[in-house]
Design a protein around this motif. Structure first.
Motif, PDB file in Angstrom:
ATOM      1  N   GLU A 113     -10.971  -6.812  -1.563  1.00 37.15           N
ATOM      2  CA  GLU A 113     -10.548  -5.924  -2.593  1.00 37.15           C
ATOM      3  C   GLU A 113     -10.650  -4.770  -2.120  1.00 37.15           C
ATOM      4  OE1 GLU A 113     -12.020  -8.650  -2.911  1.00 37.15           O
ATOM      5  OE2 GLU A 113     -13.743  -8.613  -4.213  1.00 37.15           O
ATOM      6  N   ASP A 114     -11.637  -4.194  -1.335  1.00 35.69           N
ATOM      7  CA  ASP A 114     -11.893  -2.768  -0.801  1.00 35.69           C
ATOM      8  C   ASP A 114     -10.759  -2.279   0.098  1.00 35.69           C
ATOM      9  OD1 ASP A 114     -14.540  -2.925  -1.753  1.00 35.69           O
ATOM     10  OD2 ASP A 114     -15.357  -4.002   0.166  1.00 35.69           O
ATOM     11  N   TRP A 115     -10.340  -3.266   1.057  1.00 35.56           N
ATOM     12  CA  TRP A 115      -9.047  -2.958   1.698  1.00 35.56           C
ATOM     13  C   TRP A 115      -8.091  -2.740   0.981  1.00 35.56           C
ATOM     14  CZ3 TRP A 115      -7.663  -2.325   6.817  1.00 35.56           C
ATOM     15  CH2 TRP A 115      -6.450  -2.404   7.038  1.00 35.56           C
ATOM     16  N   GLN A 116      -7.617  -3.458  -0.042  1.00 39.01           N
ATOM     17  CA  GLN A 116      -6.435  -3.492  -0.732  1.00 39.01           C
ATOM     18  C   GLN A 116      -6.274  -2.224  -1.632  1.00 39.01           C
ATOM     19  OE1 GLN A 116      -4.044  -5.775  -0.156  1.00 39.01           O
ATOM     20  NE2 GLN A 116      -2.757  -4.249  -1.126  1.00 39.01           N
ATOM     21  N   ALA A 117      -7.515  -1.796  -2.415  1.00 38.82           N
ATOM     22  CA  ALA A 117      -7.624  -0.668  -3.088  1.00 38.82           C
ATOM     23  C   ALA A 117      -7.262   0.638  -2.720  1.00 38.82           C
ATOM     24  CB  ALA A 117      -8.735  -0.632  -3.864  1.00 38.82           C
ATOM     25  N   VAL A 118      -7.684   0.703  -1.206  1.00 41.60           N
ATOM     26  CA  VAL A 118      -7.506   1.967  -0.248  1.00 41.60           C
ATOM     27  C   VAL A 118      -6.201   1.789   0.180  1.00 41.60           C
ATOM     28  CG1 VAL A 118      -8.116   2.765   1.597  1.00 41.60           C
ATOM     29  CG2 VAL A 118      -9.715   2.026  -0.026  1.00 41.60           C
ATOM     30  N   ILE A 119      -5.689   0.785   0.521  1.00 40.06           N
ATOM     31  CA  ILE A 119      -3.958   0.713   0.978  1.00 40.06           C
ATOM     32  C   ILE A 119      -3.370   1.113  -0.137  1.00 40.06           C
ATOM     33  CG2 ILE A 119      -2.343  -0.640   1.910  1.00 40.06           C
ATOM     34  CD1 ILE A 119      -4.450  -0.173   4.083  1.00 40.06           C
ATOM     35  N   ASP A 120      -3.528   0.413  -1.299  1.00 37.83           N
ATOM     36  CA  ASP A 120      -2.749   0.658  -2.666  1.00 37.83           C
ATOM     37  C   ASP A 120      -2.661   2.079  -3.190  1.00 37.83           C
ATOM     38  OD1 ASP A 120      -2.207  -2.023  -2.614  1.00 37.83           O
ATOM     39  OD2 ASP A 120      -3.382  -2.421  -4.339  1.00 37.83           O
ATOM     40  N   LEU A 121      -3.882   2.782  -2.852  1.00 40.02           N
ATOM     41  CA  LEU A 121      -3.388   4.215  -3.465  1.00 40.02           C
ATOM     42  C   LEU A 121      -3.193   5.129  -2.056  1.00 40.02           C
ATOM     43  CD1 LEU A 121      -3.551   6.235  -5.562  1.00 40.02           C
ATOM     44  CD2 LEU A 121      -6.116   6.570  -4.990  1.00 40.02           C
ATOM     45  N   ASN A 122      -3.989   5.112  -1.040  1.00 40.71           N
ATOM     46  CA  ASN A 122      -3.770   6.004  -0.141  1.00 40.71           C
ATOM     47  C   ASN A 122      -2.223   5.766   0.705  1.00 40.71           C
ATOM     48  OD1 ASN A 122      -6.264   6.353  -0.932  1.00 40.71           O
ATOM     49  ND2 ASN A 122      -7.278   6.619   0.986  1.00 40.71           N
ATOM     50  N   LEU A 123      -1.786   4.858   0.730  1.00 39.31           N
ATOM     51  CA  LEU A 123      -0.591   4.576   1.459  1.00 39.31           C
ATOM     52  C   LEU A 123       0.558   4.168   0.596  1.00 39.31           C
ATOM     53  CD1 LEU A 123       0.948   4.205   4.089  1.00 39.31           C
ATOM     54  CD2 LEU A 123       0.144   1.956   4.496  1.00 39.31           C
ATOM     55  N   THR A 124       0.423   3.015  -0.333  1.00 44.56           N
ATOM     56  CA  THR A 124       1.519   2.849  -1.147  1.00 44.56           C
ATOM     57  C   THR A 124       1.787   3.643  -2.144  1.00 44.56           C
ATOM     58  OG1 THR A 124       0.588   0.234  -0.955  1.00 44.56           O
ATOM     59  CG2 THR A 124       2.245   0.580  -2.647  1.00 44.56           C
ATOM     60  N   GLY A 125       0.861   4.264  -2.650  1.00 47.92           N
ATOM     61  CA  GLY A 125       0.980   5.524  -3.316  1.00 47.92           C
ATOM     62  C   GLY A 125       1.967   6.762  -2.937  1.00 47.92           C
ATOM     63  N   VAL A 126       1.624   6.790  -1.617  1.00 48.01           N
ATOM     64  CA  VAL A 126       2.544   7.918  -1.035  1.00 48.01           C
ATOM     65  C   VAL A 126       3.946   7.411  -1.062  1.00 48.01           C
ATOM     66  CG1 VAL A 126       2.904   9.149   1.026  1.00 48.01           C
ATOM     67  CG2 VAL A 126       0.558   8.797   0.319  1.00 48.01           C
ATOM     68  N   PHE A 127       3.995   6.103  -0.823  1.00 46.58           N
ATOM     69  CA  PHE A 127       5.444   5.638  -0.625  1.00 46.58           C
ATOM     70  C   PHE A 127       6.436   5.773  -2.125  1.00 46.58           C
ATOM     71  CE2 PHE A 127       7.194   1.386  -1.900  1.00 46.58           C
ATOM     72  CZ  PHE A 127       8.570   1.634  -1.348  1.00 46.58           C
ATOM     73  N   LEU A 128       5.383   5.353  -3.304  1.00 49.71           N
ATOM     74  CA  LEU A 128       5.779   5.231  -4.245  1.00 49.71           C
ATOM     75  C   LEU A 128       6.361   6.671  -4.823  1.00 49.71           C
ATOM     76  CD1 LEU A 128       3.654   2.658  -6.049  1.00 49.71           C
ATOM     77  CD2 LEU A 128       6.013   2.208  -5.373  1.00 49.71           C
ATOM     78  N   CYS A 129       5.410   7.498  -4.713  1.00 49.94           N
ATOM     79  CA  CYS A 129       5.727   8.857  -5.097  1.00 49.94           C
ATOM     80  C   CYS A 129       6.989   9.586  -4.451  1.00 49.94           C
ATOM     81  CB  CYS A 129       4.502   9.829  -5.010  1.00 49.94           C
ATOM     82  SG  CYS A 129       3.192   9.423  -6.322  1.00 49.94           S
ATOM     83  N   THR A 130       7.008   9.465  -2.826  1.00 48.71           N
ATOM     84  CA  THR A 130       7.863  10.018  -2.305  1.00 48.71           C
ATOM     85  C   THR A 130       9.325   9.318  -2.719  1.00 48.71           C
ATOM     86  OG1 THR A 130       6.188  10.370  -0.429  1.00 48.71           O
ATOM     87  CG2 THR A 130       8.580  10.358   0.233  1.00 48.71           C
ATOM     88  N   ARG A 131       9.357   8.107  -2.802  1.00 47.38           N
ATOM     89  CA  ARG A 131      10.523   7.326  -3.016  1.00 47.38           C
ATOM     90  C   ARG A 131      11.378   7.964  -4.493  1.00 47.38           C
ATOM     91  NH1 ARG A 131      11.336   1.244  -4.541  1.00 47.38           N
ATOM     92  NH2 ARG A 131       9.762   1.790  -6.003  1.00 47.38           N
TER      93      ARG A 131
END
Ligand code: NAP
Length: 254
Positions: A113-131
């Motif tokens: 969950e430590d891994w996922q929370a950081v990937i979800d915001l710091n990487l997936t969040g960048v993808f979602l907003c950019t898309r």
């Protein structure tokens, strides 16, 4: 540090979204873009009072701003955020993907969950907003996107396997999207801060990091915002895309 340079108004009539604009680097960025005359969307996750204070500061400068809550790691909330901006202003000219968190611990202690929370915001969040925003920018045939990465994504940092993986991911993402959007005049760049004095780093100062900073001091949020402002507002930045630029006191010299 002195206040940012004088109000140049190069973003007058433009709308900028700053994710995580309520505190730290995002706050300084929201103020810097407002100093250029931009209408600023100050996104935040939970600290509404801080976001409202940023909006009040921007209004006092004579620019427009709105505080909009959204967890940018969630696709539906990103859609709602961008739809709300489009309903109100009908355009998005600048996106700064700044929202980020840390969940630091050594690899063997790192929970999924430590891994996922950081990937979800710091990487997936960048993808979602950019898309979401690039659809609008493609129609407009203009736009500037700045993604906040980190020196940790370039050189690694013990205790930050999740964070450095996400931030390295942001660099690859930036280069790919820069290539995809270039034909429509949209620039996509990454800014890599070193150790900047914000809430995120407040507990890390004792860790002897200064010895790794050639300039011998921590950075200020305004110093990162200055580069973001250049990339977002300066006509001279129109020919810069797919780049990673460091604001780190010399920590990384490639
Ligand atoms: P900060 O002071 O902790 O502020 C983080 C911001 O992100 C806050 O505005 C926060 O909103 C927002 N946020 C957190 N979770 C969110 C979510 N799920 N959705 C939307 N917004 C969310 O951090 P900072 O030091 O300014 O860091 C900003 C960026 O720079 C991050 O991407 C970070 O990784 C990067 N960076 C920082 C440093 C440094 O030394 N500080 C170095 C390299 C890179 P709330 O106020 O609502 O919580």
């Amino acid at each position: 540090m002195e206040a940012l340079p004088t109000n140049l108004q190069r973003l007058q009539g433009n709308v900028a979204i700053v994710t995580g604009g309520s505190r730290g680097i995002g706050r300084a960025t929201a103020l810097a873009l407002a100093a250029e005359g931009a209408t600023v969307v100050v996104n935040y996750a939970s600290s509404r009072e801080s976001a409202d204070r940023v909006v009040a500061e921007i209004e006092a400068m004579g620019s427009q701003a709105i505080a909009l809550p959204a967890d940018v790691s969630k696709a539906d909330q990103v859609e709602e955020l961008v739809n709300a901006v489009m309903e109100k202003w009908g355009q998005v000219d600048v996106l700064v993907n700044n929202a980020g968190i840390t969940r630091d611990t050594l690899l063997l202690r790192m929970k999924p969950e430590d891994w996922q929370a950081v990937i979800d915001l710091n990487l997936t969040g960048v993808f979602l907003c950019t898309r979401a925003v690039s659809k609008i920018m493609l129609k407009q045939r203009s736009g500037r996107i700045v993604n906040i990465t980190s020196v940790a994504g370039q050189m690694g940092n013990p205790g930050q396997a999740n964070y450095s993986a996400a931030k390295a991911g942001v660099i690859g993402f930036t280069k790919t999207v820069a290539k995809e959007l270039a034909t429509r005049g949209i620039t996509v760049n990454a800014v890599a801060p070193g150790f900047i004095e914000t809430d995120m780093t407040a507990d890390l100062k004792a860790e002897g990091i200064l010895q790794f900073i050639p300039l011998g001091r921590y950075g200020k949020p305004e110093e990162v915002a200055g580069l973001i402002r250049f990339l977002a507002a300066d006509p001279a930045a129109a020919y810069i895309t797919g780049q990673v630029m460091n604001v780190d006191g010399g920590m990384v010299m490639a």
